[in-house]
Design a protein around this motif. Structure first.
Motif, mmCIF file in Angstrom:
data_model
loop_
_atom_site.group_PDB
_atom_site.id
_atom_site.type_symbol
_atom_site.label_atom_id
_atom_site.label_comp_id
_atom_site.label_asym_id
_atom_site.label_seq_id
_atom_site.Cartn_x
_atom_site.Cartn_y
_atom_site.Cartn_z
ATOM 1 N N ILE A 78 -23.331 20.046 88.897
ATOM 2 C CA ILE A 78 -24.317 19.778 87.843
ATOM 3 C C ILE A 78 -23.672 19.755 86.469
ATOM 4 C CG2 ILE A 78 -26.213 20.743 89.189
ATOM 5 C CD1 ILE A 78 -26.130 23.143 87.172
ATOM 6 N N GLY A 79 -22.554 20.456 86.317
ATOM 7 C CA GLY A 79 -21.855 20.494 85.043
ATOM 8 C C GLY A 79 -20.500 21.132 85.227
ATOM 9 N N LEU A 80 -19.656 21.041 84.230
ATOM 10 C CA LEU A 80 -18.287 21.545 84.301
ATOM 11 C C LEU A 80 -18.094 22.626 83.254
ATOM 12 C CD1 LEU A 80 -16.633 18.041 84.694
ATOM 13 C CD2 LEU A 80 -16.976 19.731 86.507
ATOM 14 N N GLY A 81 -17.694 23.805 83.690
ATOM 15 C CA GLY A 81 -17.588 24.952 82.811
ATOM 16 C C GLY A 81 -18.767 25.891 83.001
ATOM 17 N N SER A 118 -13.455 24.562 78.263
ATOM 18 C CA SER A 118 -14.013 23.896 79.444
ATOM 19 C C SER A 118 -14.797 22.642 79.079
ATOM 20 C CB SER A 118 -14.901 24.854 80.236
ATOM 21 O OG SER A 118 -16.112 25.127 79.551
ATOM 22 N N SER A 119 -15.201 22.525 77.808
ATOM 23 C CA SER A 119 -15.950 21.342 77.356
ATOM 24 C C SER A 119 -15.118 20.073 77.449
ATOM 25 C CB SER A 119 -16.423 21.538 75.911
ATOM 26 O OG SER A 119 -17.178 22.724 75.770
ATOM 27 N N ILE A 120 -13.789 20.214 77.490
ATOM 28 C CA ILE A 120 -12.898 19.056 77.614
ATOM 29 C C ILE A 120 -13.243 18.230 78.842
ATOM 30 C CG2 ILE A 120 -10.484 18.378 77.979
ATOM 31 C CD1 ILE A 120 -9.703 20.977 76.489
ATOM 32 N N ALA A 121 -13.648 18.901 79.930
ATOM 33 C CA ALA A 121 -13.953 18.200 81.176
ATOM 34 C C ALA A 121 -15.205 17.352 81.066
ATOM 35 C CB ALA A 121 -14.109 19.205 82.321
ATOM 36 N N GLY A 147 -5.303 18.958 75.197
ATOM 37 C CA GLY A 147 -5.958 19.860 76.132
ATOM 38 C C GLY A 147 -5.729 19.408 77.559
ATOM 39 N N VAL A 148 -6.031 20.278 78.470
ATOM 40 C CA VAL A 148 -5.996 19.922 79.885
ATOM 41 C C VAL A 148 -7.084 20.722 80.590
ATOM 42 C CG1 VAL A 148 -4.245 21.664 80.439
ATOM 43 C CG2 VAL A 148 -4.546 19.702 81.947
ATOM 44 N N ALA A 149 -7.761 20.062 81.514
ATOM 45 C CA ALA A 149 -8.791 20.720 82.311
ATOM 46 C C ALA A 149 -8.498 20.462 83.785
ATOM 47 C CB ALA A 149 -10.182 20.192 81.945
ATOM 48 N N VAL A 150 -8.635 21.483 84.592
ATOM 49 C CA VAL A 150 -8.430 21.396 86.036
ATOM 50 C C VAL A 150 -9.718 21.859 86.696
ATOM 51 C CG1 VAL A 150 -7.004 22.119 87.983
ATOM 52 C CG2 VAL A 150 -5.996 21.938 85.701
ATOM 53 N N TYR A 151 -10.327 20.994 87.507
ATOM 54 C CA TYR A 151 -11.651 21.321 88.029
ATOM 55 C C TYR A 151 -11.972 20.491 89.273
ATOM 56 C CZ TYR A 151 -12.757 17.075 85.371
ATOM 57 O OH TYR A 151 -12.765 15.794 84.861
ATOM 58 N N GLY A 152 -12.890 20.992 90.056
ATOM 59 C CA GLY A 152 -13.432 20.233 91.168
ATOM 60 C C GLY A 152 -14.571 19.369 90.679
#
Length: 419
Positions: free
Chosen positions: A33-36, A54-57, A123-128
């Motif tokens: 539903i969202g990232l972070g 986390s807003s970068i994602a 920045g860098v974001a790592v996420y599913g």
């Protein structure tokens, strides 16, 4: 070792570990539903709101408006999924319900980092960013033994943003995508009648591939209390899943869909923030997901059958209330369209992403002037898609013969630190 070098070394290690550990599972179609953690507490809204790294994602332009630092988060995700075979409609004495919860708990980490440079912000974001799991101990008429699928998708998004002026910024991310998939128990489809590549349909363990795409975004303050944002993520052409070339269209093609988001953040009062997003994910552009399972060609063939999903449009709304200088409370609502048609339920026993409405809650505790702890809770209300059983065509199992149900709970926590 210099502190900045140590931080980068820890970040690199975390990214490498994530390639083998990070899952994600469906809520808005295949997407979270969202990232972070904070954004999920607010119904997933984040395109117009720069909260933390986390807003970068959600929007690469947010990189220019969040403080230098990092965020580390973990979510425990619990989906409940089932399928009921409409036996009575086909002359059987009773309907049969199959429980798809052979695996019940999933752990989803996320990592993000931001550092200001001379003219740009990095920045860098790592996420599913997407996934699905079903695990049926009792096979729902697809073959022998256990049945189900496991799909996991990981994004690593190095990002650069540039401030056009004090209030407006643009940003771009390179989306480095890794995904893996396995299926089991689909033996009734694994033959020359139904598959263009028999032997590459089921029980071949995990297969994986990679791809590269991009996201671009703008975020800006158009009034003292109002910010807006727009972000677009390109379709990602992934390498083929060769071990499942007899299941997915075009000999194993399974790409990542494009998505477009727009959002706002309104400081309605000194202690009250209202945020909202609208997002559209284009599943119909992908043969493996968007093509109808009714197509009169073999699975795995050119432009072959898929899951018959519709595009998903989601509305996300959230409220953040600063209760004390050290504590804020959050609530959100998220409603996405159901991608699964009543005419496509049999194949979607494997991917019953039918939930629509979500309620989210969250809280933020300020630990020090530069660090905070954020917690979130998400509940996806149970939804059901009933199969259209009026015309059962011939096949390994009758099409549209199932009613699909899913509901979900998730609890998340993250640590946010500014340099």
């Amino acid at each position: 070792m210099h502190a900045s070098v140590l931080r980068l070394s820890l970040l690199s290690t975390a990214i490498l570990l994530s390639f083998t550990t990070i899952p994600a599972f469906a809520t808005n179609g295949l997407a979270p539903i969202g990232l972070g953690t904070e954004h999920r507490s607010l119904g997933g809204a984040g395109t117009g709101y720069a909260a933390n790294t986390s807003s970068i994602a959600n929007n690469p332009a947010a990189t220019s408006f969040v403080a230098d630092g990092y965020d580390l988060g973990l979510e425990v995700f619990q989906p409940k999924r089932s399928a009921t075979f409409n036996g009575k409609a086909f002359g059987m004495p009773a309907d049969v319900t199959y429980d798809g919860n052979g695996k019940q708990n999933f752990f989803i980490p996320e990592i993000s980092y931001k550092r200001s440079l001379k003219q740009f912000d990095f920045g860098v974001a790592v996420y599913g960013n997407g996934g699905m799991n079903t695990s049926y101990e009792k096979n729902p008429n697809f073959g022998i033994g256990k049945a189900g699928v496991d799909y996991q998708q990981l994004f690593v998004a190095p990002t650069l943003s540039y401030k056009l002026n004090e209030h407006h910024a643009i940003g771009v991310s390179a989306n480095l995508v890794y995904h893996k998939f396995k299926a089991e128990g689909l033996h009734n489809f694994d033959n020359a009648q139904f598959s263009a590549n028999p032997g590459h349909v089921t029980n071949n363990g995990y297969d994986s591939s990679t791809g590269i795409g991009a996201s671009i975004g703008w975020q800006g303050k158009i009034a003292p209390s109002l910010s807006l944002g727009v972000a677009y993520r390109s379709k990602v052409s992934m390498g083929k899943l060769d071990q499942y070339s007899g299941l997915f269209a075009n000999a194993g093609e399974f790409d990542v869909p494009a998505a477009l988001s727009a959002g706002f953040a309104w400081q309605a009062a000194p202690n009250t923030l209202v945020v909202g997003d609208v997002q559209r994910v284009n599943y119909t552009d992908l043969a493996a997901i968007g093509n109808s399972s009714h197509k009169p060609v073999q699975f795995g063939g050119k432009d072959g059958p898929g899951f018959g999903w519709k595009d998903v449009t989601t509305v996300k709304l959230g409220l953040k209330q600063q209760v004390t200088p050290q504590m804020a409370m959050m609530i959100g609502y998220n409603k996405g369209t159901n991608p699964v048609k009543s005419s496509e339920t049999t194949l979607n026993v494997l991917a019953p992403g039918v939930v629509e409405q979500h309620l989210t809650l969250g809280a933020e505790w300020q630990l020090t002037p530069k660090s905070s702890l954020i917690a979130s809770f998400t509940h996806a209300f149970e939804n059901e898609t009933k199969g259209d059983t009026t015309v059962p065509p011939p096949g390994p199992v009758p099409l549209d013969a199932y009613n699909l149900k899913m509901k979900q709970n998730a609890i998340g926590i993250s640590y946010s630190h500014q340099f």
